[in-house]
Design an enzyme around this catalytic site. Structure first.
Site, PDB file in Angstrom:
ATOM      1  N   ASP A 118      -3.065  -1.496   8.474  1.00 49.04           N
ATOM      2  CA  ASP A 118      -2.811  -2.358   7.317  1.00 49.04           C
ATOM      3  C   ASP A 118      -1.508  -1.993   6.616  1.00 49.04           C
ATOM      4  OD1 ASP A 118      -2.947  -4.095   5.224  1.00 49.04           O
ATOM      5  OD2 ASP A 118      -4.657  -3.164   4.234  1.00 49.04           O
TER       6      ASP A 118
ATOM      7  N   ASP B 192       2.950  -9.431   5.479  1.00 49.26           N
ATOM      8  CA  ASP B 192       1.697  -8.706   5.384  1.00 49.26           C
ATOM      9  C   ASP B 192       0.899  -8.817   6.677  1.00 49.26           C
ATOM     10  OD1 ASP B 192      -0.398  -7.255   4.291  1.00 49.26           O
ATOM     11  OD2 ASP B 192      -1.416  -9.061   3.611  1.00 49.26           O
TER      12      ASP B 192
END
Ligand SMILES: *[C@@H]1O[C@H](CO)[C@@H](O)[C@H](O)[C@H]1NC(C)=O
Length: 455
Positions: A148, A332
């Protein structure tokens, strides 16, 4: 007449050249007949359908980046087919939290000296779709963690764990590692606590130990969380690998050694693997040819901001600079579907419908992806080409970045609409597919290139 002919010749040369480029890229993956033209991709229907077995990885370097679900998942229990509903639900929660009050809240730093700035509390957007396997301690324990770039803390469940969820890998036991030590912390137990947007959480204490990224790439005294109480949407993974650029993230810790550089390629589908490389390995193995500035924002220290100027889609170009107020853009990896301002989304949707008008409309996949087509019986599919126009450079996306394959023959436009016009524009993982994206934090730039992890 002569002018006309030379123009014609020039056009042919341009065509030849662009076809050559595509062939070069495809030489890395399996052979395919996909073509790229000025405004569209001609995609073989077969290439939109992922295989039921894992096709592996084209370039054997670095860490393998795999989808959490599907045939390439290192987590045996998750190898069933992908659950779109869960993915979209998670995605909405994440995006909402990223837009509320500038989440995740910046971690508070203790005064622990240069090399051990530890967040005591942090809020993060929640789990992503991809996993990597890294080694911790001596002897090394292999742990599969969620990858992440939107969160800062790396953690794994540790033995003894009073309140943990079941994981596939053996649990890391610091007391059995000969390289384990306590980080330089003021409080004796050095606690951390992280709550994710979807309600998942992890609480425990920080430790430091040897991190093995690849057999040749190790990092001593890596600081990470040892979870003693974790719950939520982590599948059967052993925790999280936080690659956000906040204080205690892996990247800033390894800055001296690996120069604040990493590169990844998000796979084109669940049946391909991607890769993740650090430092010099990233610089020498991640081909890139587009560069745009990386923008640091003190209020959102974890996020990777870039300046997205516009989007070219099919035959049209949409400018973000004409929007007022102008929304800001982040890259992202943990968000799946790209989010765009309402006006731009509507224009893109109209252009998509225009290109897809010859195919039968299919029922929507979710409120998030509501424009779908039935491609049964098609051999080749024409999709509008998408180009992200960043400051200083245009990045051509992969054909797999335009549509979400909901089932074998059903595809949906893979971008979604923001609630309000100045919500963050988020470039999600679907639009990053099969691109090399190199984050060079040291030199404040992000580089893009054609990846080698397509279908
Ligand atoms: C785990 O954390 C939750 C949330 O903070 C808390 O309610 C619970 O009591 C904790 N469980 C243990 C065993 O510490």
């Amino acid at each position: 007449m002569a002018n006309y002919t030379s123009l014609h010749l020039l056009f042919l040369l341009v065509l030849l050249f662009s076809n050559h480029e595509v062939e070069k890229r495809c030489a890395w993956g399996r052979e395919m007949v996909n073509r790229e033209e000025d405004d569209k991709y001609v995609v073989e229907m077969k290439s939109l359908v992922p295989a039921t077995t894992c096709k592996g990885q084209a370039n054997g370097r670095g860490l393998t980046l795999a989808h959490r679900q599907g045939p390439c998942s290192p987590l045996a229990a998750n190898r069933q087919s992908r659950d779109s509903r869960l993915i979209f639900w998670r995605d909405q929660r994440r995006v909402r939290s990223m837009n509320i009050q500038g989440q995740p809240s910046a971690p508070t730093f203790g005064d622990y000296g240069e090399n051990a700035r530890l967040p005591i509390r942090g809020a993060s957007p929640g789990a992503g779709e991809f996993v990597v396997t890294v080694g911790l301690g001596t002897p090394t324990v292999d742990l599969t963690l969620i990858f992440d770039t939107g969160s800062d803390i790396t953690w794994t469940q540790c033995e003894p764990c009073p309140s943990c969820y079941p994981q596939q890998d053996p649990m890391f036991d610091p007391s059995k590692s000969t390289t384990y030590s306590n980080p330089p912390c003021k409080e004796s137990d050095c606690p951390y606590s992280i709550v994710y947007a979807d309600g998942s959480q992890s609480h425990g204490y920080y430790v430091q130990d040897l991190l093995t990224l690849t057999p040749d790439y190790q990092f001593q005294n890596f600081i990470f969380g040892c979870s003693q109480n974790s719950s939520g949407d982590f599948g059967h993974t052993a925790g999280m690998l936080g690659l956000g650029q906040g204080g205690a993230a892996l990247i800033s810790q390894i800055s001296s050694e690996f120069s604040n550089i990493f590169c990844y390629c998000i796979p084109g589908s669940e049946s391909s693997n991607g890769y993740l490389l650090f430092g010099l390995e990233a610089l020498s193995n991640c081909q890139t040819n587009n560069v745009t500035p990386l923008i640091i924002d003190q209020n959102h220290p974890s996020y990777y901001f870039v300046n997205l100027v516009g989007i070219a889609f099919g035959n049209r170009k949409f400018s973000l600079s004409s929007q007022s107020p102008r929304p800001r853009t982040i890259l992202d990896s943990g968000t799946t579907i790209t989010r765009l301002p309402p006006q731009i989304y509507s224009a893109i949707l109209a252009e998509f419908m225009n290109y897809m008008s010859k195919y039968p409309v299919a029922e929507h996949a979710s409120p998030l992806l509501n424009t779908c087509y039935d491609l049964r019986g098609q051999e080749n599919v024409i999709l509008p080409k998408m180009v992200l126009q960043f400051e200083n450079t245009d990045v051509n996306l992969d054909p797999s970045a335009v549509v979400w394959r909901e089932s074998d023959a059903k595809v949906c436009l893979a971008v979604a609409e923001n609630q309000i016009s100045n919500d963050l524009v988020i470039i999600g993982s679907v639009q990053q597919r099969n691109l090399n994206i190199l984050y060079n934090i040291q030199d404040n730039k992000v580089e893009f290139g054609n990846g080698a992890c397509g279908d």
